[in-house]
Design an enzyme around this catalytic site. Structure first.
Site, short mmCIF file in Angstrom:
data_model
loop_
_atom_site.label_atom_id
_atom_site.label_comp_id
_atom_site.label_asym_id
_atom_site.label_seq_id
_atom_site.Cartn_x
_atom_site.Cartn_y
_atom_site.Cartn_z
CD GLN A 1 21.87 83.05 -24.08
OE1 GLN A 1 22.96 83.54 -24.29
NE2 GLN A 1 21.51 81.88 -24.59
CG HIS B 1 30.29 80.62 -31.41
ND1 HIS B 1 30.33 81.87 -30.84
CD2 HIS B 1 29.11 80.06 -31.00
CE1 HIS B 1 29.25 82.06 -30.11
NE2 HIS B 1 28.48 80.98 -30.19
CG ASP C 1 26.25 84.39 -28.59
OD1 ASP C 1 25.16 83.84 -28.38
OD2 ASP C 1 27.33 83.77 -28.54
#
Ligand SMILES: [Zn+2]
Length: 336
Positions: free
Chosen positions: A19, A200, A251
């Site tokens: 990502q 989270h 993340d």
């Protein structure tokens, strides 16, 4: 030149290295629209691409002071092997949090059964790679999968990492399907224990946080990503009140800087409580290293050196260095 300050290496307990390629791209009006773009990127991953691009991402992490990474990996078996090679090249310790995915997502994420998933996980272990069990979420794994995965992790004494309560929609869907909230379902399926890290927990309610505390599980907060995706604020002070261990993750890798994650963590707590020093600076640094080390089941995160002659630390007394690092520095104070 002054002697460098030595600190335990930071541990990035939650990363999706692919990502990193989305950094600076602004597609998506909310989390779910961003997720569509992310899924397109995931479709294009190959072992060769992972081997090359992850090495760059892990070098960026290593330069920022991360010495170990928990790669929450759901883009395929050969790609997992390539990710481990990339980490080795970059000098990063890696734990492959190999993801179990029963439904939703895209084809390449999914396994046919828990048995198939465990065959893949054991093939990684047979190669000597460090692994953890990672049911993706209660969205992606039904109850029987969660139970099977929890039993395996417990019997093998492996870390178990799982996303939960990042977005309100996930909670609504879980309540509709199961009649309980995500962390309640995880507890019911045996997924909460001292080797568990819930990633989270942004919208976890008081009962869910009590369950995490009672189990001795940890929470991984990822403040720069949670800000970027509009997830919300981690319930930092509620975690601290319960004595829940907190670790950090980069993340989505929109930003790679452990000091910034820790600064955000404390900033969230101050904004929410209207107080200062909710978490002392020394404890924040420990979240970034010791809690991450424990979360990944590692013995140590090694050491990094801080350049105390860096302009950001000019005029700072030695005793004030921990707070100055967290509140006044970026990761470029870490010596290469
Ligand atoms: Zn994640």
């Amino acid at each position: 030149m002054t002697e460098p300050l030595t600190l335990p290496g930071f541990v990035n307990a939650h990363s999706h290295a692919f990502q990193r390629a989305l950094r600076g791209r602004t597609e998506g009006a909310d989390f779910w629209a961003w997720r569509e773009v992310m899924l397109d990127l995931a479709r294009g991953q190959t072992p060769g691409r992972v081997r090359t691009e992850y090495a760059d991402v892990y070098r960026e992490m290593r330069a920022a002071g991360y010495t170990a990474v928990g790669e929450f990996h759901y883009v395929g078996f050969e790609e997992a092997v390539a990710a481990a090679e990339a980490a080795g090249e970059a000098g990063m310790e890696i734990v492959l949090l190999y993801v179990a995915y029963a439904r939703g997502g895209i084809d390449r994420f999914r396994q046919e059964s828990v048995a198939e998933y465990l065959r893949q996980l054991e093939a990684l272990r047979d190669r000597g790679l460090g692994v953890g069990v990672a049911p993706h979420s209660v969205r992606a794994c039904p109850r029987d999968w969660l139970q099977g995965l929890a039993a395996y992790a417990e019997s093998e004494r492996l870390p178990l990492h799982v996303h939960a309560d990042e977005q309100q929609r996930e909670i609504d869907e879980c309540v509709a399907e199961h009649g309980c909230r995500p962390i309640e379902l995880l507890a019911d399926c045996g997924c909460l224990g001292p080797r568990t890290t819930v990633v989270h927990g942004t919208h976890a309610d008081a009962h869910e946080l009590d369950l995490v505390a009672d189990a001795g599980a940890r929470l991984c907060v990822c403040p720069t990503t949670e800000a970027n995706l509009g997830d919300g604020f981690a319930p930092v002070e509620e975690l601290c009140e319960r004595g829940i261990g907190i670790c950090i993750g980069s993340d989505s890798n929109v930003r790679i800087d452990p000091l910034e994650e820790l600064r955000e963590l404390e900033g969230i707590a101050r904004r929410r409580t209207g107080r200062r020093n909710v978490v002392p600076a020394g404890s924040l640094l420990s979240f970034g290293s010791d809690e991450g080390t424990a979360s990944l089941g590692l013995d140590s995160s090694g050491e990094i050196e801080i350049d105390v002659d860096h302009p950001s630390l000019l005029g700072v007394d030695e005793a004030d260095l921990p707070a100055a690092l967290v509140f006044g520095c970026a990761a470029d104070v870490v010596r290469a």
